[in-house]
Design an enzyme around this catalytic site. Sequence first.
Site, PDB file in Angstrom:
ATOM      1  CG  ASP A  38      -1.492   1.291   1.362  1.00 32.32           C
ATOM      2  OD1 ASP A  38      -2.180   1.960   0.811  1.00 32.32           O
ATOM      3  OD2 ASP A  38      -1.104   1.688   2.655  1.00 32.32           O
ATOM      4  CG  ASP A 238      -4.436  -1.078   3.012  1.00 32.67           C
ATOM      5  OD1 ASP A 238      -4.609  -0.940   1.894  1.00 32.67           O
ATOM      6  OD2 ASP A 238      -3.702  -0.200   3.840  1.00 32.67           O
TER       7      ASP A 238
HETATM    8  P1  ADP Z   1      -5.129   5.341   0.103  1.00 31.26           P
HETATM    9  O1  ADP Z   1      -5.305   4.227  -0.742  1.00 31.26           O
HETATM   10  O2  ADP Z   1      -3.982   6.045  -0.613  1.00 31.26           O
HETATM   11  O3  ADP Z   1      -5.263   5.403   1.535  1.00 31.26           O
HETATM   12  P2  ADP Z   1      -7.804   6.503  -0.194  1.00 31.26           P
HETATM   13  O4  ADP Z   1      -8.812   5.313  -0.502  1.00 31.26           O
HETATM   14  O5  ADP Z   1      -8.317   6.855   1.538  1.00 31.26           O
HETATM   15  O6  ADP Z   1      -6.282   6.437  -0.519  1.00 31.26           O
HETATM   16  O7  ADP Z   1      -8.305   8.032  -0.743  1.00 31.26           O
HETATM   17  C1  ADP Z   1      -7.900   7.923  -2.152  1.00 31.26           C
HETATM   18  C2  ADP Z   1      -8.002   9.370  -2.590  1.00 31.26           C
HETATM   19  O8  ADP Z   1      -9.274   9.953  -2.254  1.00 31.26           O
HETATM   20  C3  ADP Z   1      -7.240  10.113  -1.837  1.00 31.26           C
HETATM   21  O9  ADP Z   1      -5.838  10.309  -2.583  1.00 31.26           O
HETATM   22  C4  ADP Z   1      -7.733  11.740  -2.052  1.00 31.26           C
HETATM   23  O10 ADP Z   1      -7.583  12.116  -3.590  1.00 31.26           O
HETATM   24  C5  ADP Z   1      -9.560  11.246  -2.020  1.00 31.26           C
HETATM   25  N1  ADP Z   1      -9.936  11.591  -0.597  1.00 31.26           N
HETATM   26  C6  ADP Z   1     -10.329  10.637   0.206  1.00 31.26           C
HETATM   27  N2  ADP Z   1     -10.829  11.324   1.267  1.00 31.26           N
HETATM   28  C7  ADP Z   1     -10.580  12.447   1.166  1.00 31.26           C
HETATM   29  C8  ADP Z   1     -10.781  13.526   2.099  1.00 31.26           C
HETATM   30  N3  ADP Z   1     -11.489  13.600   3.502  1.00 31.26           N
HETATM   31  N4  ADP Z   1     -10.479  14.827   1.555  1.00 31.26           N
HETATM   32  C9  ADP Z   1      -9.872  15.112   0.561  1.00 31.26           C
HETATM   33  N5  ADP Z   1      -9.880  13.903  -0.251  1.00 31.26           N
HETATM   34  C10 ADP Z   1      -9.993  12.719   0.052  1.00 31.26           C
HETATM   35 MG    MG Z   2      -2.514   3.140   3.576  1.00 24.19          MG
END
Ligand code: ADP
Ligand code: MG
Length: 289
Positions: A38, A238
């Site tokens: 991840d 994850d």
């Molecule tokens: P990761 O797999 O990197 O943990 P997430 O699935 O949590 O990522 O989020 C994917 C994308 O969604 C982030 O890169 C962001 O662009 C957007 N995102 C998610 N939650 C938020 C939030 N609260 N504010 C702004 N952007 C968000």
């Molecule tokens: Mg992570």
Amino acid sequence: ATPMAIMIGTGLGARHGILFKHAESIEKSARLDVVIFDKTGTLTVGAPEVVDMAVAPGWTQERLLAAAAAVEAHSEHPLAQAILKRAGPVAERATAFTNIDGQGATGVVDGVQVVLGNRILMVEHGIDLSVLEAEAARLTGAGRTVIYAGVGDRLAGFFAIADAIRETSRAAIDELHRRNIKVAMITGDNRPTAERVAQDLGIDIVLADVLPGGKADEVIKLQSQGLKVGMVGDGINDAPALTQADVGFAIGAGTDVAIESADIVLMHSDPYDVVRATTIAHATLRKMH
Ligand code: ADP
Ligand code: MG
């Protein structure tokens, strides 16, 4: 492996803060073909910070920050925390807050809808990004995560967010390669940002724009090619992939759900401990004969 060898392997792991939950996890660690990491919180430290902002015509950084913070005050997401830290004390909280899993969040501020999140979310809301597109492309190309803010149906600006790579990520990936193990990176982040980070780390396969529910499917796809898959992660999103993988490794500083779903817990939150785990696994299996 003999029960004695397993005991020795488990003990050796524990001394390094590598907790094998069961004997099978040691044996399977010796046979991995590909390891998926991840990105956020696993290969990176997971403490993102706003390093740049851009505003659309008619907006100021102060107003953009206030609108964004009003929404993110409701969110637990690390990216929300980065925006809140930059904004300082929140004067007003949004109403009608809605989290959009893996894409962003929305709320109503002063009677107007504010949408915060990635490019896909903006496109879905019909928000035109063209005034800031060139600048956003430059920043994502540099490995920054860009969070756009739409107010009403117009773009107000964006935040460029950086999250430092963990010190041992590169060395872990290089060593896995030396052991003929392929390395993939999986993330909900956008492709240009992910590609840049992957390039800096020497990663073979980049799985980007993956929605929270999609990570386990990516594991299944690799398994259906006959590959034994290790998955390393820290987040709630994850957990299904950690369960699906042949060996799931949880970062010790991660969420409880990730830790519960994993076969092996890396207490020091060190990606290089994936390498150490495979070394212990090989030594344990050799003691079988
Ligand atoms: P990761 O797999 O990197 O943990 P997430 O699935 O949590 O990522 O989020 C994917 C994308 O969604 C982030 O890169 C962001 O662009 C957007 N995102 C998610 N939650 C938020 C939030 N609260 N504010 C702004 N952007 C968000
Ligand atoms: Mg992570």
